[in-house]
Scaffold this active site. Structure first.
Site, PDB file in Angstrom:
ATOM      1  N   PRO A 169       0.805  -1.223   0.000  1.00 12.28           N
ATOM      2  CA  PRO A 169       0.000   0.000   0.000  1.00 12.28           C
ATOM      3  C   PRO A 169       0.840   1.275   0.000  1.00 12.28           C
ATOM      4  CG  PRO A 169      -0.865  -1.571   1.595  1.00 12.28           C
ATOM      5  CD  PRO A 169       0.453  -2.111   1.127  1.00 12.28           C
ATOM      6  N   GLU A 222       0.307  -8.658   8.378  1.00 10.80           N
ATOM      7  CA  GLU A 222       0.436  -7.232   8.689  1.00 10.80           C
ATOM      8  C   GLU A 222       1.381  -6.507   7.741  1.00 10.80           C
ATOM      9  OE1 GLU A 222      -0.151  -3.619  10.564  1.00 10.80           O
ATOM     10  OE2 GLU A 222      -1.274  -5.497  10.690  1.00 10.80           O
ATOM     11  N   ARG A 255      -1.508  -7.678 -21.423  1.00 10.23           N
ATOM     12  CA  ARG A 255      -2.381  -7.363 -22.555  1.00 10.23           C
ATOM     13  C   ARG A 255      -1.720  -6.390 -23.535  1.00 10.23           C
ATOM     14  NH1 ARG A 255      -5.422  -2.868 -22.572  1.00 10.23           N
ATOM     15  NH2 ARG A 255      -7.195  -3.930 -23.530  1.00 10.23           N
TER      16      ARG A 255
END
Length: 244
Positions: free
Chosen positions: A88, A115, A152
């Site tokens: 994150p 965690e 892709r």
């Protein structure tokens, strides 16, 4: 391209054998491997996590299993490739990053759980990537998202080399509206210009509608966008129409 993923939940990557990703694997465009780094633990309980030094919530992934799993990748492939940690705190993933990664020959992803990571794991990493300002239970879904967006873009992956050219974000704008048959569906009609066969008018309409959609939905994308003189004119037209 070779793609290796380090994860303790390899079965989560079963969807990567489907759709476009499955086809590129079958055709040999991509070699895809998922390595369960739990197999590389050196403790009798096969633990991959432990408590946090200094106290704190949750458990952290230990460095040893991931370092040894990475050594396996390096021994087998001859290199680690570009090593991406899903985290994150990483740089937010976008289309430009996908286009950059699509030029790599070898990508290795570390998909963590719990965690977080022991900080020393970052010594293995070249890139830290986040797929958004939210937290998932693990890095697997993030890794699959980055892989899908990247693969892709490979030559021949979509079967049509122009298929990805006009995608949203590839040009810096959102994609224009598109239609297929029938031309009139329950009173909802395809714009006349798209049925005209006049390619110059169609191109202009698409540019204008791409700008319109971006202006309404993602105006932040226009802040640093390098407008052409024609696009400036089209945007002014859009703004004038909004005032009418």
């Amino acid at each position: 391209m070779r793609i290796d993923v380090l994860s303790i939940f390899p079965n989560m990557f079963a969807p990567m054998r489907e759709s476009i990703m499955g086809k590129v694997i079958e055709r040999g465009l991509v070699e895809f491997n998922v390595i369960d780094f739990r197999d590389y633990t050196d403790n009798k309980h096969n633990n991959v996590d432990d408590v946090v030094y200094g106290g704190g919530q949750g458990m952290l992934l230990m460095p040893q299993p991931i370092f040894d799993a990475m050594a396996h990748v390096e021994a087998e492939a001859g290199n680690r490739g570009r090593v991406i940690l899903l985290d994150p705190a990483g740089k937010t993933f976008n289309q430009a990053m996908a286009e950059e990664l699509a030029h790599e020959e070898h990508l290795t992803f570390i998909a963590g759980h719990y965690e977080g990571y022991d900080e020393r794991i970052r010594e293995l990493v070249t890139d830290e990537i986040s797929i958004g300002d939210f937290v998932l239970t693990g890095g697997e879904l993030g890794a699959m998202t980055v892989i899908d967006a990247t693969v892709r873009l490979l030559d021949e992956a979509l079967g049509d080399e122009m298929s990805a050219v006009d995608d949203s974000f590839s040009t810096g704008l959102l994609e224009y509206p598109q239609y297929t048959r029938p031309a009139d569906f329950r009173g909802l009609k395809v714009p006349d210009v798209l049925l005209s066969g006049h390619h110059a008018n169609i191109d202009r309409w698409r540019k204008k509608e791409s700008l319109r959609r971006t202006y309404h939905r993602r105006p932040d994308l226009l802040e640093n966008y390098a407008f052409t003189p024609e696009e400036h004119k089209l945007l002014n037209e859009i703004k004038a129409e909004e005032k009418e």
